[in-house]
Design a protein around this motif. Structure first.
Motif, PDB file in Angstrom:
ATOM      1  N   ASN A  30       0.878  -1.175   0.000  1.00 56.80           N
ATOM      2  CA  ASN A  30       0.000   0.000   0.000  1.00 56.80           C
ATOM      3  C   ASN A  30       0.915   1.224   0.000  1.00 56.80           C
ATOM      4  O   ASN A  30       1.102   1.892   1.031  1.00 56.80           O
ATOM      5  CB  ASN A  30      -0.890  -0.050   1.245  1.00 56.80           C
ATOM      6  CG  ASN A  30      -2.117   0.824   1.117  1.00 56.80           C
ATOM      7  OD1 ASN A  30      -2.103   1.832   0.406  1.00 56.80           O
ATOM      8  ND2 ASN A  30      -3.177   0.451   1.811  1.00 56.80           N
ATOM      9  N   GLN A  35      -5.028   3.379   0.803  1.00 55.64           N
ATOM     10  CA  GLN A  35      -5.715   2.883  -0.395  1.00 55.64           C
ATOM     11  C   GLN A  35      -6.344   1.513  -0.126  1.00 55.64           C
ATOM     12  O   GLN A  35      -5.674   0.606   0.351  1.00 55.64           O
ATOM     13  CB  GLN A  35      -4.729   2.781  -1.567  1.00 55.64           C
ATOM     14  CG  GLN A  35      -5.337   2.237  -2.849  1.00 55.64           C
ATOM     15  CD  GLN A  35      -6.420   3.154  -3.430  1.00 55.64           C
ATOM     16  OE1 GLN A  35      -6.298   4.373  -3.394  1.00 55.64           O
ATOM     17  NE2 GLN A  35      -7.488   2.554  -3.939  1.00 55.64           N
ATOM     18  N   TRP A 140      -7.437  -3.548   3.507  1.00 56.89           N
ATOM     19  CA  TRP A 140      -7.229  -2.221   4.088  1.00 56.89           C
ATOM     20  C   TRP A 140      -8.503  -1.373   4.131  1.00 56.89           C
ATOM     21  O   TRP A 140      -8.432  -0.172   4.396  1.00 56.89           O
ATOM     22  CB  TRP A 140      -6.113  -1.461   3.353  1.00 56.89           C
ATOM     23  CG  TRP A 140      -4.774  -2.120   3.459  1.00 56.89           C
ATOM     24  CD1 TRP A 140      -4.066  -2.343   4.605  1.00 56.89           C
ATOM     25  CD2 TRP A 140      -3.971  -2.641   2.385  1.00 56.89           C
ATOM     26  NE1 TRP A 140      -2.875  -2.988   4.311  1.00 56.89           N
ATOM     27  CE2 TRP A 140      -2.788  -3.176   2.960  1.00 56.89           C
ATOM     28  CE3 TRP A 140      -4.135  -2.701   0.997  1.00 56.89           C
ATOM     29  CZ2 TRP A 140      -1.791  -3.765   2.204  1.00 56.89           C
ATOM     30  CZ3 TRP A 140      -3.144  -3.287   0.244  1.00 56.89           C
ATOM     31  CH2 TRP A 140      -1.984  -3.805   0.836  1.00 56.89           C
ATOM     32  N   VAL A 195      -0.786   1.308  -5.952  1.00 60.17           N
ATOM     33  CA  VAL A 195      -0.179   0.317  -5.072  1.00 60.17           C
ATOM     34  C   VAL A 195       0.795  -0.483  -5.943  1.00 60.17           C
ATOM     35  O   VAL A 195       0.827  -0.312  -7.164  1.00 60.17           O
ATOM     36  CB  VAL A 195      -1.247  -0.590  -4.429  1.00 60.17           C
ATOM     37  CG1 VAL A 195      -2.188   0.227  -3.545  1.00 60.17           C
ATOM     38  CG2 VAL A 195      -2.033  -1.372  -5.477  1.00 60.17           C
TER      39      VAL A 195
END
Lengths: 205, 205
Positions: A30, A35, A140, A195
């Motif tokens: 990340n 994100q 996430w 990413v």
């Protein structure tokens, strides 16, 4: 020695489909933090087998995978192991990937990118037509569960947070760096960010 | 006056697919109590639209629908309203329908009934081939969530408990009186039991 392929970028709002052989692992970073990355895995030997969050919740007896957990298929077979997770979660397995109806409801034009669209497009790039996307693991994504309440929280992931996903069978992993730019799912700036991933050959990371 | 069709039995371990027009409602009765009923709804106007628990969790911001809640489709459209619920829940939206791999893992022969099999067979009876079953609403299934833990609990539903599901668009509802007879999902006697439904014409129940 463990070979680590070069870092490959997934630009914000786009997707990627990555074949990963059994024993190999994929490190997903990340890069900028905050994100969300919607994540799927499909079997390469059975076109009807895929990573199923509803089976994973049942077989692991948890809402959310943590480091060390296996992620299970709709055939109740282990597909991936979450070997490392610098973030420590929680990730989300409860809410649908964004789709064109999400963005239509927010007043966006029909060509706005979506995680479901990215899933289909990334797979099409490998010549794979899968049909409707399974519910992903939303890496996430901060979806707090308190009692029966399911809400959207501000992202807690930090720049450089990573997960290491080990393939336990031959799979195609699919990722979408979530295109949401109208709600603060990907941070208060509401700007999807890139990413990066790399492939590690079989063996320890 | 509201017409209430005769009570139709769904024998334990079997399924049923029932067309329900917009405005009509279906009353489903847990006749003997403790029986889990996996429940789906498909649009009759769009063969790719179905009741999606992952969209419903997101749009209702809850793990589990309660009386008064709408249940949403993968197009983010309202499909059903849970108008009455004598049980009061919780029902389950988290764990996969049982399937032949469930029963294979428990040592059963391949012809053991399953909720996924019942879904396909019931729809085939209407000439509908839908493909893989969406994750259902598992009515009366007791899956306590405590923190991150997701477990199977003993059923809490009572004989005669009922739900009233109002169709907000033309749908086919699909039910499976869960065939699980190796775990106490449907009660300590591990014996799947019949449930009953009736159709109510448009208007108040």
């Amino acid at each position: 020695m463990v070979a680590d392929s070069e870092q490959i970028e997934i630009p914000g709002s786009t997707g990627a489909a990555v074949p990963v052989a059994a024993g190999q692992a994929l490190r997903l970073v990340n890069t900028h933090g905050s994100q969300v990355v919607d994540t799927w895995a499909l079997s390469r030997s059975d076109r009807n087998e895929y990573l199923s969050v509803e089976h994973t919740r049942r077989l692991n007896e948890t809402l959310c995978p943590v480091a060390g957990d296996r992620l299970w298929s709709n055939r109740r077979q282990p597909m991936l192991r979450l070997e490392e997770d610098s973030f420590g979660g929680p990730h989300d397995t409860l809410v649908a990937a964004c789709d064109r109806w999400t963005y239509a409801s927010l007043g966006c034009p029909p060509d706005h990118a979506s995680c479901q669209g990215n899933f289909a497009r990334a797979l099409a790039g490998l010549g794979i037509e899968f049909g409707r996307a399974p519910n992903p693991v939303n890496l996430w994504m901060n979806v707090p569960v308190q009692g029966d309440r399911v809400t959207l929280g501000s992202p807690l992931s930090r720049p450089g947070d990573h997960v290491l996903l080990r393939a336990l069978t031959d799979v195609v992993m699919v990722f979408s760096a979530c295109p949401m730019d109208l709600l603060p799912v990907n941070g208060p700036d509401m700007r999807p960010k890139s990413v990066h991933y790399s492939i590690l050959d079989a063996g320890a990371p």
